[in-house]
Design an enzyme around this catalytic site. Sequence first.
Site: not given
Length: 371
Positions: A245, A249
Amino acid sequence: MKFNITVIPGDGIGPEVTEQAKKALEAISEVYDHTFVYEEVLMGACAIDKTGNPLPEATLTSCKKSDAILFGAIGDPKYDNDPTAKVRPEQGLLKLRKELGLFCNVRPVKAFDALLSHSPLKEERIKGTDITIYRELTGGIYFGIKELSDDGKIAFDGCSYTVEEIERMGHLAFKAAQNRKKRLTLVDKANVLETSRLWRKTITNLATQYPDVTVDTMFVDNAAMQLILNPKQFDVILTENLFGDILSDEASVIGGSIGLLASASVGTDNALFEPIHGSFPQAKGKDIANPLASILSAAMLLKHLELHKEAAVIERAVQKSLELGITTQDINSENHFTTSKVGDFVVDYIHNQEDSNINFVNVHMGQSTII
Ligand code: IPM
Ligand code: MG
């Protein structure tokens, strides 16, 4: 061919970017003679508002029987800022991933040549970067035991993984590496975490079945640094849920905008496609959000349906929009187009793929894009 697609526009900018992806799919269906039957359902904050449940039963049922799911975004500040909220929009997405067994999240990260100068990173560092992140999606700390002591002073989030969960991810990542540059980097924190040591042991064992793939391991803190120092060293990154995760990003900076990163979440029976950006509530309803990540997610959806030629057309349309500067303000703050105009351009391109027909004058006047 005919396919059933469940569409979950979700929250924030989700509906407006999903609308553009749907437009692109419609154009594909017209040009290549397919039928896409859409069923639009609720999930997230909008579902809580209407039904009290972030993942209504009807949504789950529709997803289970569809050929593919196109999802927008989830989240609303009114829940983010309320730590006491018992029901949260994100629970809808997490439950959907778990219920459908979407254990593998694939996030491609590419440095588009047309955008090299838009990244805050130096051009020579990122040019040619082509990474695919394989993030485990239904295990780890996201789904472990959660506790809060009665006095509210101690919180606990457990992280666990089984060999089976690691192996099924490993197989998919190794196979992806075989079709790419044959390099796989396992990102973990094996110097501290027991789960990471299990990942290392399991993936090292699995590697013997894929002798043509070179495997290395990297601690997640170092990987976070290496991703922006020397991203070209990576081919396939394999990692657990939380690390994936965060790293995905971070990796979006290489592409010039998080508004360009698409993703696929796959399991054994279902598959869901979504942009990795969030609901971006500040931009909601303003027609300024970048629809390209959603449109590229639609291209991944087409690949999943084995419509490879059709997916490639969408990818070329996106490439063209970047080359011509038909982009939203996250990419070009001075001369930019609205969400729907970028979507219109992609639709026009699908209908008329001959470069020679593109009317550059009109493009830059924000009018019709194709003669
Ligand atoms: C993502 C998102 C989700 C996640 C949130 C919305 C729960 O950040 O898909 O990357 O953390 O997995
Ligand atoms: Mg995320």
